[in-house]
Design a protein around this motif. Structure first.
Motif, PDB file in Angstrom:
ATOM      1  N   ALA A  72       0.832  -0.856  -0.238  1.00  0.00           N
ATOM      2  CA  ALA A  72      -0.041   0.169  -0.214  1.00  0.00           C
ATOM      3  C   ALA A  72       0.645   1.350   0.568  1.00  0.00           C
ATOM      4  O   ALA A  72       0.647   2.686  -0.474  1.00  0.00           O
ATOM      5  N   PHE A  73       1.878   1.210   0.840  1.00  0.00           N
ATOM      6  CA  PHE A  73       2.846   2.158   0.497  1.00  0.00           C
ATOM      7  C   PHE A  73       3.417   2.978  -0.328  1.00  0.00           C
ATOM      8  O   PHE A  73       3.481   3.876  -1.172  1.00  0.00           O
ATOM      9  N   GLY A  74       3.897   1.358  -1.543  1.00  0.00           N
ATOM     10  CA  GLY A  74       4.123   1.666  -2.717  1.00  0.00           C
ATOM     11  C   GLY A  74       3.666   1.778  -3.312  1.00  0.00           C
ATOM     12  O   GLY A  74       3.732   3.244  -3.848  1.00  0.00           O
ATOM     13  N   SER A  75       1.803   1.631  -3.998  1.00  0.00           N
ATOM     14  CA  SER A  75       0.480   2.484  -3.819  1.00  0.00           C
ATOM     15  C   SER A  75       0.883   3.879  -3.823  1.00  0.00           C
ATOM     16  O   SER A  75       1.114   4.733  -4.975  1.00  0.00           O
ATOM     17  N   GLN A  76       0.278   4.452  -3.106  1.00  0.00           N
ATOM     18  CA  GLN A  76       0.973   5.840  -2.598  1.00  0.00           C
ATOM     19  C   GLN A  76       1.927   6.688  -3.255  1.00  0.00           C
ATOM     20  O   GLN A  76       1.900   7.419  -3.621  1.00  0.00           O
ATOM     21  N   ARG A  77       3.229   5.895  -2.917  1.00  0.00           N
ATOM     22  CA  ARG A  77       4.353   6.736  -3.807  1.00  0.00           C
ATOM     23  C   ARG A  77       4.160   6.456  -4.821  1.00  0.00           C
ATOM     24  O   ARG A  77       4.508   7.941  -5.478  1.00  0.00           O
ATOM     25  N   LEU A  78       4.098   5.547  -5.460  1.00  0.00           N
ATOM     26  CA  LEU A  78       3.697   5.546  -7.309  1.00  0.00           C
ATOM     27  C   LEU A  78       2.755   6.495  -6.966  1.00  0.00           C
ATOM     28  O   LEU A  78       2.826   7.638  -8.615  1.00  0.00           O
ATOM     29  N   ALA A  79       2.129   6.777  -6.983  1.00  0.00           N
ATOM     30  CA  ALA A  79       0.674   7.415  -7.625  1.00  0.00           C
ATOM     31  C   ALA A  79       0.561   8.516  -6.952  1.00  0.00           C
ATOM     32  O   ALA A  79       0.860  10.087  -7.715  1.00  0.00           O
ATOM     33  N   SER A  80      -0.298   9.100  -5.438  1.00  0.00           N
ATOM     34  CA  SER A  80      -0.308  10.314  -5.098  1.00  0.00           C
ATOM     35  C   SER A  80       0.350  10.541  -3.199  1.00  0.00           C
ATOM     36  O   SER A  80      -0.510   9.827  -2.689  1.00  0.00           O
ATOM     37  N   ARG A  81       0.909  11.489  -3.038  1.00  0.00           N
ATOM     38  CA  ARG A  81       1.646  11.324  -1.847  1.00  0.00           C
ATOM     39  C   ARG A  81       0.054  11.725  -1.171  1.00  0.00           C
ATOM     40  O   ARG A  81       0.257  12.375   0.628  1.00  0.00           O
ATOM     41  N   GLU A  82      -0.763  12.895  -2.081  1.00  0.00           N
ATOM     42  CA  GLU A  82      -1.785  13.866  -0.970  1.00  0.00           C
ATOM     43  C   GLU A  82      -2.763  12.309  -0.235  1.00  0.00           C
ATOM     44  O   GLU A  82      -3.359  13.265   0.611  1.00  0.00           O
ATOM     45  N   VAL A  83      -2.887  11.560  -1.029  1.00  0.00           N
ATOM     46  CA  VAL A  83      -4.064  10.666  -0.056  1.00  0.00           C
ATOM     47  C   VAL A  83      -3.345   9.787   0.766  1.00  0.00           C
ATOM     48  O   VAL A  83      -2.253   9.141   1.023  1.00  0.00           O
ATOM     49  N   ALA A  84      -3.848  10.219   1.966  1.00  0.00           N
ATOM     50  CA  ALA A  84      -3.244   9.528   3.082  1.00  0.00           C
ATOM     51  C   ALA A  84      -3.818   8.047   2.917  1.00  0.00           C
ATOM     52  O   ALA A  84      -4.219   7.639   2.684  1.00  0.00           O
ATOM     53  N   LEU A  85      -1.844   8.024   3.678  1.00  0.00           N
ATOM     54  CA  LEU A  85      -1.407   6.200   3.900  1.00  0.00           C
ATOM     55  C   LEU A  85      -2.819   5.055   4.428  1.00  0.00           C
ATOM     56  O   LEU A  85      -3.416   3.755   3.746  1.00  0.00           O
ATOM     57  N   LYS A  86      -3.250   5.508   5.443  1.00  0.00           N
ATOM     58  CA  LYS A  86      -4.024   4.504   5.770  1.00  0.00           C
ATOM     59  C   LYS A  86      -5.674   4.872   4.582  1.00  0.00           C
ATOM     60  O   LYS A  86      -5.970   3.705   5.057  1.00  0.00           O
ATOM     61  N   LYS A  87      -5.844   5.943   4.346  1.00  0.00           N
ATOM     62  CA  LYS A  87      -6.534   5.499   3.345  1.00  0.00           C
ATOM     63  C   LYS A  87      -7.166   4.418   1.962  1.00  0.00           C
ATOM     64  O   LYS A  87      -7.081   3.988   1.982  1.00  0.00           O
ATOM     65  N   VAL A  88      -5.754   4.550   2.039  1.00  0.00           N
ATOM     66  CA  VAL A  88      -4.744   3.976   0.718  1.00  0.00           C
ATOM     67  C   VAL A  88      -4.878   2.669   1.370  1.00  0.00           C
ATOM     68  O   VAL A  88      -5.755   1.339   0.869  1.00  0.00           O
ATOM     69  N   PHE A  89      -4.530   2.457   2.524  1.00  0.00           N
ATOM     70  CA  PHE A  89      -4.378   0.915   2.846  1.00  0.00           C
ATOM     71  C   PHE A  89      -5.690   0.764   3.347  1.00  0.00           C
ATOM     72  O   PHE A  89      -5.516  -0.630   2.829  1.00  0.00           O
ATOM     73  N   THR A  90      -6.086   1.072   3.845  1.00  0.00           N
ATOM     74  CA  THR A  90      -7.776   0.856   4.345  1.00  0.00           C
ATOM     75  C   THR A  90      -8.816   0.358   2.954  1.00  0.00           C
ATOM     76  O   THR A  90      -9.450  -0.634   2.857  1.00  0.00           O
ATOM     77  N   ASN A  91      -8.560   1.137   1.234  1.00  0.00           N
ATOM     78  CA  ASN A  91      -9.670   1.217   0.713  1.00  0.00           C
ATOM     79  C   ASN A  91      -9.590  -0.567   0.232  1.00  0.00           C
ATOM     80  O   ASN A  91     -10.201  -0.840  -0.768  1.00  0.00           O
ATOM     81  N   PHE A  92      -7.795  -0.321  -0.399  1.00  0.00           N
ATOM     82  CA  PHE A  92      -7.440  -1.541  -1.361  1.00  0.00           C
ATOM     83  C   PHE A  92      -7.214  -2.921  -0.559  1.00  0.00           C
ATOM     84  O   PHE A  92      -7.779  -3.921  -1.054  1.00  0.00           O
ATOM     85  N   SER A  93      -7.856  -2.386   1.075  1.00  0.00           N
ATOM     86  CA  SER A  93      -7.882  -3.533   1.711  1.00  0.00           C
ATOM     87  C   SER A  93      -8.987  -4.834   1.895  1.00  0.00           C
ATOM     88  O   SER A  93      -9.093  -5.707   1.384  1.00  0.00           O
ATOM     89  N   TYR A  94     -10.363  -4.085   0.964  1.00  0.00           N
ATOM     90  CA  TYR A  94     -11.008  -4.425   0.023  1.00  0.00           C
ATOM     91  C   TYR A  94     -10.857  -4.944  -0.595  1.00  0.00           C
ATOM     92  O   TYR A  94     -11.670  -6.256  -1.279  1.00  0.00           O
ATOM     93  N   THR A  95      -9.921  -5.494  -1.780  1.00  0.00           N
ATOM     94  CA  THR A  95      -9.685  -5.739  -2.787  1.00  0.00           C
ATOM     95  C   THR A  95      -9.681  -7.457  -2.507  1.00  0.00           C
ATOM     96  O   THR A  95      -8.838  -8.546  -3.509  1.00  0.00           O
TER      97      THR A  95
END
Lengths: 136, 467, 152
Positions: free
Chosen positions: B333-356
């Motif tokens: 998830a951290f990698g995702s945030q770094r590659l995409a946009s640091r403006e989105v909180a890591l917690k949100k990236v982590f939580t959202n993608f956990s549904y996958t």
């Protein structure tokens, strides 16, 4: 309002049938099966789990009896009464969780050894009991 | 352009099943689901009796163990949840006594519920309690699935526990926040191809007295403490059908819909549900290793041959599920945030993608279930003829020998399920990425690490199950 | 532009991985052998826990038990035997099916009997390689699919 009460009673009856009546029915059916023929229920367990639950079985000479051997253990057990010829030519093996029926009419009186005939535990040689046949 | 699941099913396609003849009438009757519950109750009576009578005898020849851990569990994973959402909850007999006690009726409607009717404590209004209860229950799986008495104790604990909770707390709080199975069903029902929703939102908007929420003479206030007119996900709807009875506009329906659409609903996503996804995937892995793997040491641990072994198992199992697996996912998830946009909180990236992890997780359980079904389902034929090991032969099948079937192609079913899970997870993953990040380019970049995780996880599972 | 480059580099890396790993799948066939393997059963596992043979090997399994009546059933091949302490069971077969096969106990021997399993691996495991490749292909297709330029 009458209809609502009737529906409630019917619903309640269904619940009672599904539970209490079902249990009672099952117990009654099993009891009936055991009474149809003179049945002696014997539990087969390895010695470390309690051994045979009837260390002594009392029978009457000449009277036919049905032994219902329930294996409530988790390994295969066997049954044999060597002196009465049971389980000698036709081995009686009871797999775990299964039940074997042995029909027996003791011809002579006396005390006879019965034993497990399948290696089932380190204490297998201790898995024995007595059958006591008395005169009519 | 409407989004499509797997490029085939439009995300907002719905088919109203209650438009079929007689269906609506049946669902509105107070006899439904009561009759289903009573039917289930009769089966449970046999299960409880057999489990009690069974004691510590062989679990594979016990009706209680077979019907709970083979028939019911496999049915739940393969059919009930993916197709019928939380329909098991509709018919579950375990909290039935508690609910009948609250209502002081089996069928009829009463204004006030009997009992203390307390509200569930706010901090526990999430999946955390169920996460730990379910994890805790899995510590005893070695015993639950092999000693009939253990299954008896578990079921009786749930029955008695739910009666107590029903007398203290209002309505179905036990089911919503306390039942171990509820957590799993709650999250995974997001995948299901059926749902209960209000058909016409306009009607609800203009209907100020929300009878579905507060109840009326035709039915109870939603026992699951939901707002039927407003439900967006299947997660907390137990399909009890009260809202079908209370709604004066007949606006509640059961829809057929594409799979996994609830995973795209950006509402009430939380770490509690994220951890549920990790726990379910992790448990599938550990259970496979212990029950379908070749490692005697692991089996001895789960069977508590020694205390140290058992504690080691509990420690590893918990650490992996609660910390290691989420930790690995966090890195991606951290990698995702770094590659995409640091403006989105890591917690949100982590939580959202956990549904996958939900589609892949369910498919891992489906694959696990095939591993039980093909070798061991033949035991069911024995137990239905001799449920109490009393020497009965009701249907003539009590001497049916252990008969594994199709074990040669079983791995193909497992691989097929896992690949299907991967495809669905990737599809959902990209859609969630577009929800999480601002631009499409960011969504694409943010998707790469998640796709990598899902693929690596699938490869691992394929190797674990079939290699 | 940056996205395109990242995309192209990624695809290149993936293709390299694909080709680099294909020799594994086309592993040299070893000479087929005759093997005699002794499997020891005790509650609730087998020794050895995993047996590996090559496709075409003629395998003889000598099956012995150290405590109670155990069985051995081989998935896929659907062959079985059983043994009691002091006896010896026997299965002889040609390993003509490749892959991993579970070998299960076929005689209830205790509470954990349903979990008494060991593995037979017949190499090369074509099914495993194929499945893993399929997963990789799904991954590559999905990456290519999302990365393609959207029409304006």
């Amino acid at each position: 309002m009458q209809k609502k009460h009737i529906m409630e009673v019917v619903a309640g009856l269904l619940v009672v049938i599904a539970t209490v009546v079902a249990i009672a029915g099952v117990l009654y059916y099993e009891d009936k099966l055991n009474r149809e023929r003179h049945t002696v229920v014997l539990l087969a367990r390895a010695p470390e789990l309690g051994n045979w639950d009837l260390p002594e079985i009392d029978l009457t000479q000449g009277e036919p009896v049905r032994l219902k051997i329930r294996n409530v253990d988790t390994v295969t057990h066997g049954f044999t009464i060597p002196e009465l010829g049971v389980g000698i030519n036709n081995p009686v093996e009871i797999k775990a969780g299964h039940v074997a029926f042995v029909e027996l009419t003791p011809a002579k009186e006396g005390t006879f050894l019965y034993a497990c005939s399948v290696w089932c535990s380190k204490q297998h040689p201790q898995m024995t009991g007595k059958i006591i046949v008395s005169r009519r | 352009m409407t989004e499509k699941i797997l490029g085939i099913f439009p995300v907002d396609w719905r088919y109203d099943l209650t438009s079929l003849p007689h269906v609506r009438k049946i669902l509105k009757s107070r006899w439904v689901p009561f009759l289903f519950i009573v039917l289930n109750l009769s089966v449970f009576t046999v299960i409880l009796m057999a489990a009690f009578v069974g004691g510590i005898s062989a679990g594979n020849y016990n009706f209680g163990i077979m019907f709970v851990w083979i028939v019911w569990w496999v049915l739940l994973m393969l059919v009930l949840v993916p197709i019928f959402s939380r329909a098991w909850c509709m018919t579950c007999p375990l909290p039935a006594f508690g609910e009948w006690l609250q209502r002081l009726h089996f069928l009829g409607v009463r204004k006030k519920l009997f009992g203390l009717n307390k509200k569930w404590p706010k901090p526990l209004r999430n999946m955390w309690l169920m996460n730990f209860l379910f994890l805790g229950t899995t510590y005893t799986s070695g015993f639950l699935t092999t000693r009939p008495l253990a299954t008896f104790i578990l079921l009786m604990t749930i029955i008695v526990g739910s009666i107590v909770l029903c007398m203290v707390y209002e309505r179905r709080n036990f089911c919503v926040y306390g039942c171990p199975v509820s957590g799993f069903q709650g999250l995974y029902s997001n995948l299901a191809v059926t749902e209960i929703r209000a058909k016409n939102p306009e009607i609800c908007k203009n209907h100020k007295i929300r009878e579905c929420v507060i109840g009326n003479e035709r039915g109870y206030a939603c026992p699951w403490m939901q707002q039927p007119f407003n439900m967006k996900r299947n997660t907390y709807c137990g399909m009890c059908l009260e809202c079908f009875k209370t709604c004066e506009h007949d606006n509640m329906v059961i829809n057929l819909r594409p799979p996994a659409v609830d995973l795209l609903v950006d509402e009430k996503r939380g770490l509690d549900e994220a951890w549920k996804a990790f726990i379910m995937l992790g448990i599938a892995i550990f259970f496979f290793l212990i029950m379908q793997g070749p490692f005697g040491t692991l089996k001895d641990w789960a069977n508590a041959k020694t205390l140290e072994g058992y504690l080691t198992f509990i420690g590893l199992h918990s650490t992996f599920n609660l910390l290691i697996l989420p930790g690995i996912f966090l890195a991606f998830a951290f990698g995702s945030q770094r590659l995409a946009s640091r403006e989105v909180a890591l917690k949100k990236v982590f939580t959202n993608f956990s549904y996958t992890l939900v589609p892949l997780g369910l498919m891992a359980w489906v694959a696990f279930s095939f591993g039980i079904l093909f070798p061991n389902s033949s035991y069911v034929l024995h137990v239905i003829s001799d449920p109490f090991a009393w020497g009965w032969d009701l249907l003539g099948t009590s001497h049916f020998p252990w008969t594994p079937f199709m074990t040669g192609i079983m791995p193909l079913f497992q691989v097929g399920s896992l690949l299907l899970g991967l495809v669905l997870s990737l599809d959902i993953g990209f859609k969630i990425s577009k929800q999480t990040f601002q631009t499409r380019d960011e969504a694409v970049a943010g998707f790469y690490p998640i796709a990598a995780f899902l693929t690596l996880a699938t490869m691992f599972l394929i190797w674990l199950f079939t290699g | 532009m940056k996205n395109d480059r990242v995309k192209n580099e990624t695809i290149l890396v993936l293709i390299i991985i694909l080709f680099a790993s294909s020799p594994l799948a086309l592993a040299q066939q070893e000479e087929t052998k005759e093997r005699v393997i002794t499997i020891e059963a005790s509650r609730f596992s087998y020794k050895p826990e995993i047996i590996e043979v090559n496709e075409g090997d003629k395998v003889t399994i000598r099956f012995i038990s150290t405590d109670v009546h155990h069985g051995l059933f081989i998935d896929g091949y659907e062959l079985s035997t059983d043994t009691k302490p002091g006896e010896e069971g026997n299965i002889t077969f040609v390993a003509d099916r490749t892959g991993k096969f579970a070998m299960r106990c076929s005689v209830t021997c205790g509470p954990f009997h349903p979990y008494m399993i060991s593995y037979l691996k017949v190499k090369p495991d074509y099914r495993l390689f194929t499945s893993i490749y399929l997963a990789l292909i799904v991954f590559i297709v999905s990456i290519l699919f999302v990365s393609r330029r959207q029409k304006p």
